[in-house]
Scaffold this motif. Sequence first.
Motif, short mmCIF file in Angstrom:
data_model
loop_
_atom_site.label_atom_id
_atom_site.label_comp_id
_atom_site.label_asym_id
_atom_site.label_seq_id
_atom_site.Cartn_x
_atom_site.Cartn_y
_atom_site.Cartn_z
N LEU A 78 0.85 -1.19 0.00
CA LEU A 78 0.00 0.00 0.00
C LEU A 78 0.89 1.24 0.00
CD1 LEU A 78 -2.61 1.70 0.44
CD2 LEU A 78 -2.38 1.19 2.89
N ILE A 79 0.55 2.21 -0.85
CA ILE A 79 1.20 3.51 -0.84
C ILE A 79 0.12 4.58 -0.67
CG2 ILE A 79 2.57 5.21 -2.12
CD1 ILE A 79 3.85 2.92 -3.64
N VAL A 80 0.27 5.42 0.34
CA VAL A 80 -0.63 6.55 0.54
C VAL A 80 0.22 7.82 0.50
CG1 VAL A 80 -2.37 7.61 2.00
CG2 VAL A 80 -2.06 5.13 2.07
N VAL A 81 -0.13 8.73 -0.40
CA VAL A 81 0.56 10.01 -0.50
C VAL A 81 -0.38 11.12 -0.07
CG1 VAL A 81 1.66 11.69 -2.03
CG2 VAL A 81 2.13 9.25 -2.32
N ALA A 82 0.03 11.87 0.95
CA ALA A 82 -0.70 13.06 1.37
C ALA A 82 -0.09 14.25 0.64
CB ALA A 82 -0.58 13.24 2.88
N THR A 83 -0.90 14.93 -0.16
CA THR A 83 -0.40 16.08 -0.90
C THR A 83 -1.53 16.99 -1.33
OG1 THR A 83 1.02 16.77 -2.75
CG2 THR A 83 -0.48 14.93 -3.16
N THR A 84 -1.21 18.28 -1.43
CA THR A 84 -2.11 19.28 -1.99
C THR A 84 -1.63 19.69 -3.38
OG1 THR A 84 -2.46 20.08 0.25
CG2 THR A 84 -3.17 21.54 -1.49
N THR A 85 -0.44 19.23 -3.74
CA THR A 85 0.19 19.66 -4.99
C THR A 85 0.61 18.46 -5.83
OG1 THR A 85 2.30 19.82 -3.78
CG2 THR A 85 1.01 21.86 -4.05
N PRO A 86 -0.36 17.63 -6.26
CA PRO A 86 -0.01 16.48 -7.09
C PRO A 86 0.54 16.92 -8.44
CG PRO A 86 -2.37 16.82 -7.11
CD PRO A 86 -1.81 17.78 -6.09
N ASP A 87 1.24 16.04 -9.10
CA ASP A 87 1.78 16.35 -10.43
C ASP A 87 0.66 16.73 -11.39
OD1 ASP A 87 3.80 15.09 -8.99
OD2 ASP A 87 4.56 13.97 -10.70
N TYR A 88 -0.43 15.98 -11.33
CA TYR A 88 -1.55 16.15 -12.25
C TYR A 88 -2.86 16.13 -11.45
CZ TYR A 88 2.08 14.55 -15.48
OH TYR A 88 3.24 14.40 -16.18
N THR A 89 -3.93 16.66 -12.06
CA THR A 89 -5.24 16.52 -11.46
C THR A 89 -5.54 15.04 -11.23
OG1 THR A 89 -6.00 18.54 -12.54
CG2 THR A 89 -7.70 17.03 -11.72
N PHE A 90 -5.26 14.21 -12.23
CA PHE A 90 -5.18 12.77 -12.06
C PHE A 90 -4.21 12.26 -13.11
CE2 PHE A 90 -8.61 12.98 -15.24
CZ PHE A 90 -8.29 11.93 -16.10
N PRO A 91 -3.55 11.15 -12.92
CA PRO A 91 -3.74 10.17 -11.86
C PRO A 91 -3.17 10.64 -10.53
CG PRO A 91 -1.85 9.55 -13.16
CD PRO A 91 -2.47 10.74 -13.85
N ALA A 92 -3.46 9.90 -9.48
CA ALA A 92 -2.95 10.21 -8.16
C ALA A 92 -1.43 10.19 -8.15
CB ALA A 92 -3.48 9.20 -7.14
N ALA A 93 -0.84 11.10 -7.38
CA ALA A 93 0.62 11.11 -7.23
C ALA A 93 1.12 9.77 -6.72
CB ALA A 93 1.04 12.23 -6.29
N PRO A 204 -9.94 22.70 -10.87
CA PRO A 204 -10.47 22.22 -12.15
C PRO A 204 -11.93 22.61 -12.40
CG PRO A 204 -9.22 20.49 -11.06
CD PRO A 204 -9.35 21.60 -10.08
N SER A 205 -12.79 22.56 -11.38
CA SER A 205 -14.21 22.80 -11.63
C SER A 205 -14.64 24.24 -11.38
CB SER A 205 -15.07 21.85 -10.78
OG SER A 205 -15.07 22.26 -9.43
N THR A 206 -13.69 25.10 -10.95
CA THR A 206 -14.04 26.50 -10.72
C THR A 206 -13.40 27.39 -11.78
OG1 THR A 206 -12.23 26.59 -9.10
CG2 THR A 206 -14.47 26.27 -8.24
N THR A 207 -12.10 27.55 -11.71
CA THR A 207 -11.41 28.45 -12.64
C THR A 207 -10.66 27.73 -13.74
OG1 THR A 207 -9.37 28.46 -11.33
CG2 THR A 207 -11.08 30.07 -10.74
N GLY A 208 -10.45 26.42 -13.56
CA GLY A 208 -9.64 25.69 -14.53
C GLY A 208 -8.17 26.03 -14.45
N THR A 209 -7.77 26.70 -13.37
CA THR A 209 -6.37 27.08 -13.18
C THR A 209 -5.89 26.56 -11.83
OG1 THR A 209 -6.92 29.17 -12.09
CG2 THR A 209 -6.71 29.21 -14.50
N THR A 210 -4.57 26.62 -11.62
CA THR A 210 -4.01 26.16 -10.35
C THR A 210 -4.36 27.12 -9.22
OG1 THR A 210 -2.18 25.14 -11.52
CG2 THR A 210 -1.87 25.53 -9.16
N GLY A 211 -4.25 28.42 -9.46
CA GLY A 211 -4.55 29.42 -8.45
C GLY A 211 -3.41 29.65 -7.48
#
Length: 325
Positions: A78-93, A204-211
């Motif tokens: 099992l790998i669990v990554v806690a992050t607010t800054t993933p490489d991509y919206t998906f897939p999971a980091a 992704p669902s508000t501004t479509g930008t990172t912010g």
Amino acid sequence: MTRIRSFISGVGSYLPARTVTNEELAKTVDTSDEWIQQRVGIKERHIAAEGEFTSDLATAAARAALDNAGLTIEDIDLIVVATTTPDYTFPAAATLVQMKLGMNHGFAFDIQAVCSGFVYAVTTADSYIKNGLAKRALVIGAETFSRLLDWTDRTTCVLFGDGAGAVVMERIDLADDEAERGVIASALRSDGKHWDKLYVDGGPSTTGTTGHVHMQGPEVFRHAVGKITDVVYATLEQSGHSVDDLDWFVPHQANRRIIEGAGNKLGLPPEKVIITVDRHANTSAASVPLALGVAVADGRIKEGDLVMLEAMGGGFTWGASLIRW
């Protein structure tokens, strides 16, 4: 009869090579080393290089934790990554870390609880292990938080940094007469009505930008100490322990004044509180495992010690986990 517990068998860290001091920031934004140190206790922070991603930091920390535990990736399920800054919206980091480590078995996913993410991840992995869904887990907090910053905003850009920390959590079966070990108790909380006190103005669902990060600093400070002590006391109550039993307090590294305020309210001697915010700044989900890694590496945290992890982040989210090392 036996008791199933999850214990930490390895710890690892990774910090990007580039260090940015307060003096360097003062050249581009209206601030000073004295101003930053007086208000938050930060002296420097690490910033990820161009082309260096959250999954890269997480992978490096994971390798270090595996080495420290004397294990290979084949031992992990099992790998669990806690992050607010993933490489991509998906897939999971976490799946990218899984790939980079050469693991094609088991499962991997991310947790997003901002600065509380690592404590949430430890609690989640502990539950999976105790319920038989995993035997060994890599639990990672990793952030490239610098990519969410407005570098012209002196109220936020001086506060954060990049980095990753990881632990290996393993199942252990304790006989009834054996001493407690591993994760003893945890408490998690959230309250969404405070979302706008610390948030990023994009998605992704508000501004479509990172912010960029926005924070009502005084409001966050006002809530922090009370919420921190709330979950610490709740965790201690579950376990039957008291503050006096703690050997070490490893809090989220956001602000030295908050850390010291929480320690004072809990009645903890300063020498029991691990502080690394001066050298790492606030690395969000990475801050607790980075601080943990420092204290293990320098010999302060040792086998048998009772260790309290604690964090609070945007959302608000907050949580604590009590561990017998």
